[in-house]
Design an enzyme around this catalytic site. Structure first.
Site, mmCIF file in Angstrom:
data_model
loop_
_atom_site.group_PDB
_atom_site.id
_atom_site.type_symbol
_atom_site.label_atom_id
_atom_site.label_comp_id
_atom_site.label_asym_id
_atom_site.label_seq_id
_atom_site.Cartn_x
_atom_site.Cartn_y
_atom_site.Cartn_z
ATOM 1 C CD GLU A 41 -95.240 16.282 -45.307
ATOM 2 O OE1 GLU A 41 -94.226 16.177 -44.605
ATOM 3 O OE2 GLU A 41 -96.621 15.517 -44.827
ATOM 4 C CD GLU A 52 -106.711 12.904 -50.608
ATOM 5 O OE1 GLU A 52 -105.644 12.969 -50.626
ATOM 6 O OE2 GLU A 52 -107.571 12.419 -49.608
HETATM 7 N N1 THU Z 1 -102.365 14.479 -47.033
HETATM 8 C C1 THU Z 1 -102.800 13.435 -47.526
HETATM 9 O O1 THU Z 1 -101.973 13.921 -48.854
HETATM 10 N N2 THU Z 1 -104.413 13.449 -47.763
HETATM 11 C C2 THU Z 1 -105.074 13.546 -46.716
HETATM 12 O O2 THU Z 1 -106.245 13.101 -47.583
HETATM 13 C C3 THU Z 1 -105.161 13.925 -45.405
HETATM 14 C C4 THU Z 1 -103.894 14.123 -45.564
HETATM 15 C C5 THU Z 1 -101.073 15.047 -46.134
HETATM 16 C C6 THU Z 1 -100.776 15.881 -45.779
HETATM 17 C C7 THU Z 1 -99.355 15.830 -45.802
HETATM 18 O O3 THU Z 1 -98.080 15.356 -46.149
HETATM 19 C C8 THU Z 1 -99.449 14.988 -44.465
HETATM 20 O O4 THU Z 1 -100.729 14.306 -44.948
HETATM 21 C C9 THU Z 1 -100.301 15.281 -42.898
HETATM 22 O O5 THU Z 1 -101.139 16.491 -43.162
#
Ligand code: THU
Length: 130
Positions: A41, A52
């Protein structure tokens, strides 16, 4: 180690000061090599990247462009569902029948495929003129 276990292991390194929602992803390439990714983030929220996307980037950086299998894990009540953008990123490098395991940290799993995750995917074929 299974692909889900690889994703579980790397998930610990996710950088999530804003959502506190750690996600781990692991891709097995056609070569058998495993590539891992976590969500990273950013204080400028839209600049954050999904687990992913990190795994796809690691695979391509290593010189591989064919996905054989995918696993994603998070501490969610039901198996975590990849976002739309990540479905498209995965579809770039994997056929519709590529198995995908979505998992929770407490052991629930959902088995699906890239094709089920992104029916009607936009592919190169749409850019070919007759
Ligand atoms: N996120 C992922 O990394 N992969 C997913 O399949 C769903 C969401 C992350 C993005 C963000 O850092 C956090 O999860 C909340 O949305």
């Amino acid at each position: 180690m299974s692909l889900v276990e690889e994703a579980r292991r790397v998930r610990e390194n996710a950088y999530v000061p804003y959502s506190n929602f750690k996600v781990g992803a692991a891709i097995r390439g056609a070569s058998g090599q495993v590539y891992a990714g976590v969500n990273v983030e950013n204080v400028a929220y839209p600049e954050g990247t999904c687990a992913e996307a990190g795994a796809v980037a690691a695979m391509v950086a290593a010189g591989e462009t064919e996905i054989a299998e995918v696993a994603v894990i998070a501490d969610s009540p039901i198996p975590v569902s990849p976002c739309g953008g990540c479905r498209q990123k995965l579809a770039e490098f994997g056929a519709g029948d590529v198995p995908v395991t979505l998992a929770t940290t407490d052991g629930k799993t959902l088995h699906t495929t890239l094709g089920e995750l992104l029916p009607g995917a936009f592919t190169q074929e749409y850019m070919e003129r007759s």
